[in-house]
Design a protein around this motif. Sequence first.
Motif, mmCIF file in Angstrom:
data_model
loop_
_atom_site.group_PDB
_atom_site.id
_atom_site.type_symbol
_atom_site.label_atom_id
_atom_site.label_comp_id
_atom_site.label_asym_id
_atom_site.label_seq_id
_atom_site.Cartn_x
_atom_site.Cartn_y
_atom_site.Cartn_z
ATOM 1 N N GLY A 74 0.785 -1.230 0.000
ATOM 2 C CA GLY A 74 0.000 0.000 0.000
ATOM 3 C C GLY A 74 0.814 1.276 0.000
ATOM 4 N N LEU A 75 2.134 1.192 -0.116
ATOM 5 C CA LEU A 75 2.955 2.405 -0.128
ATOM 6 C C LEU A 75 2.741 3.153 -1.440
ATOM 7 C CD1 LEU A 75 5.083 4.167 1.259
ATOM 8 C CD2 LEU A 75 6.837 2.750 0.160
ATOM 9 N N THR A 76 2.184 4.357 -1.354
ATOM 10 C CA THR A 76 1.918 5.192 -2.530
ATOM 11 C C THR A 76 2.269 6.641 -2.207
ATOM 12 O OG1 THR A 76 -0.367 5.578 -1.853
ATOM 13 C CG2 THR A 76 0.024 3.709 -3.335
ATOM 14 N N ASN A 77 2.117 7.498 -3.194
ATOM 15 C CA ASN A 77 2.380 8.938 -3.055
ATOM 16 C C ASN A 77 3.808 9.223 -2.605
ATOM 17 O OD1 ASN A 77 -0.298 9.646 -3.767
ATOM 18 N ND2 ASN A 77 -0.941 9.097 -1.693
ATOM 19 N N VAL A 78 4.749 8.425 -3.059
ATOM 20 C CA VAL A 78 6.161 8.597 -2.716
ATOM 21 C C VAL A 78 6.786 9.607 -3.682
ATOM 22 C CG1 VAL A 78 8.396 7.413 -2.545
ATOM 23 C CG2 VAL A 78 6.303 6.284 -1.750
ATOM 24 N N VAL A 79 7.636 10.491 -3.134
ATOM 25 C CA VAL A 79 8.299 11.504 -3.957
ATOM 26 C C VAL A 79 9.819 11.366 -3.955
ATOM 27 C CG1 VAL A 79 6.404 13.154 -3.773
ATOM 28 C CG2 VAL A 79 8.250 13.218 -2.078
ATOM 29 N N ALA A 80 10.376 10.541 -3.051
ATOM 30 C CA ALA A 80 11.821 10.324 -3.014
ATOM 31 C C ALA A 80 12.123 9.012 -2.298
ATOM 32 C CB ALA A 80 12.523 11.473 -2.300
ATOM 33 N N VAL A 81 13.258 8.395 -2.643
ATOM 34 C CA VAL A 81 13.696 7.154 -2.000
ATOM 35 C C VAL A 81 15.174 7.256 -1.656
ATOM 36 C CG1 VAL A 81 11.977 5.627 -3.057
ATOM 37 C CG2 VAL A 81 14.131 6.074 -4.257
ATOM 38 N N ALA A 82 15.586 6.457 -0.663
ATOM 39 C CA ALA A 82 16.999 6.350 -0.286
ATOM 40 C C ALA A 82 17.225 4.924 0.198
ATOM 41 C CB ALA A 82 17.350 7.350 0.808
ATOM 42 N N ALA A 83 18.454 4.446 0.035
ATOM 43 C CA ALA A 83 18.784 3.084 0.458
ATOM 44 C C ALA A 83 20.051 3.093 1.299
ATOM 45 C CB ALA A 83 18.974 2.179 -0.755
ATOM 46 N N GLY A 84 19.983 2.476 2.468
ATOM 47 C CA GLY A 84 21.148 2.274 3.312
ATOM 48 C C GLY A 84 21.729 0.910 3.029
ATOM 49 N N PHE A 85 22.583 0.433 3.911
ATOM 50 C CA PHE A 85 23.217 -0.858 3.695
ATOM 51 C C PHE A 85 22.171 -1.960 3.556
ATOM 52 C CE2 PHE A 85 26.174 -4.369 4.872
ATOM 53 C CZ PHE A 85 27.124 -4.122 3.904
ATOM 54 N N TYR A 86 21.336 -2.137 4.573
ATOM 55 C CA TYR A 86 20.280 -3.140 4.533
ATOM 56 C C TYR A 86 18.923 -2.540 4.879
ATOM 57 C CZ TYR A 86 23.896 -6.816 4.547
ATOM 58 O OH TYR A 86 24.958 -7.637 4.238
ATOM 59 N N HIS A 87 18.707 -1.255 4.640
ATOM 60 C CA HIS A 87 17.404 -0.654 4.901
ATOM 61 C C HIS A 87 17.030 0.312 3.779
ATOM 62 C CE1 HIS A 87 19.865 2.609 6.619
ATOM 63 N NE2 HIS A 87 18.793 3.382 6.675
#
Length: 194
Positions: A74-87
């Motif tokens: 159900g994750l919607t309306n996202v405007v940016a993403v980031a990725a860490g090592f395992y998150h």
Amino acid sequence: YHSLALVANGTLIGGGDNRYGQTNDPVGLTNVVAVAGGAYHSLALKADGTVVAWGAGTSNALAPNYGQAMVPAGLTNVVAVAAGFYHSLALKADGTMVAWGSNSYGQTNVPVDLTNVVALAAGLYHSLALRADGSVVAWGNNSSGQTNIPTGLANAVELAGGGYHNLVLESDGRPALTVQPYSQVAAPGAIVTL
């Protein structure tokens, strides 16, 4: 251990370590507007505000699986993403954040009062948020002081998370864009709003 490049037509090119399929773009992935790469997983933000993830953290039993590539339902309306090592992190249009994956240092425990976020970043085992008022919030692993916000930090306009450090760009008072505008087509002399 890998890299992703977003091509102007909304497709991706990946390279580097691919032992968990993190550079293999999912079949049919189009309309991508932003990407992020963690240690062994990749994220793509689509123009419709949804997130696609692949690589380690899916159902692959051989990969380090902390759920980092299992996008919350159900994750919607996202405007940016980031990725860490395992998150993984997602910024929603309403200024709130969603985090998933490894929480070994509290890096996915988004502060409950965190609102008005305009940008985000992920470090190795820590997370960062930039608020509309120019303040920065950090949480997760603090073994090298990476979640300690320097006294006097104000008017931040951009941030980045490293392994055990962060970078923050402060404004000198001039107008600045904090989100890359989307391409637009306009007739000569027309007003364009960013």
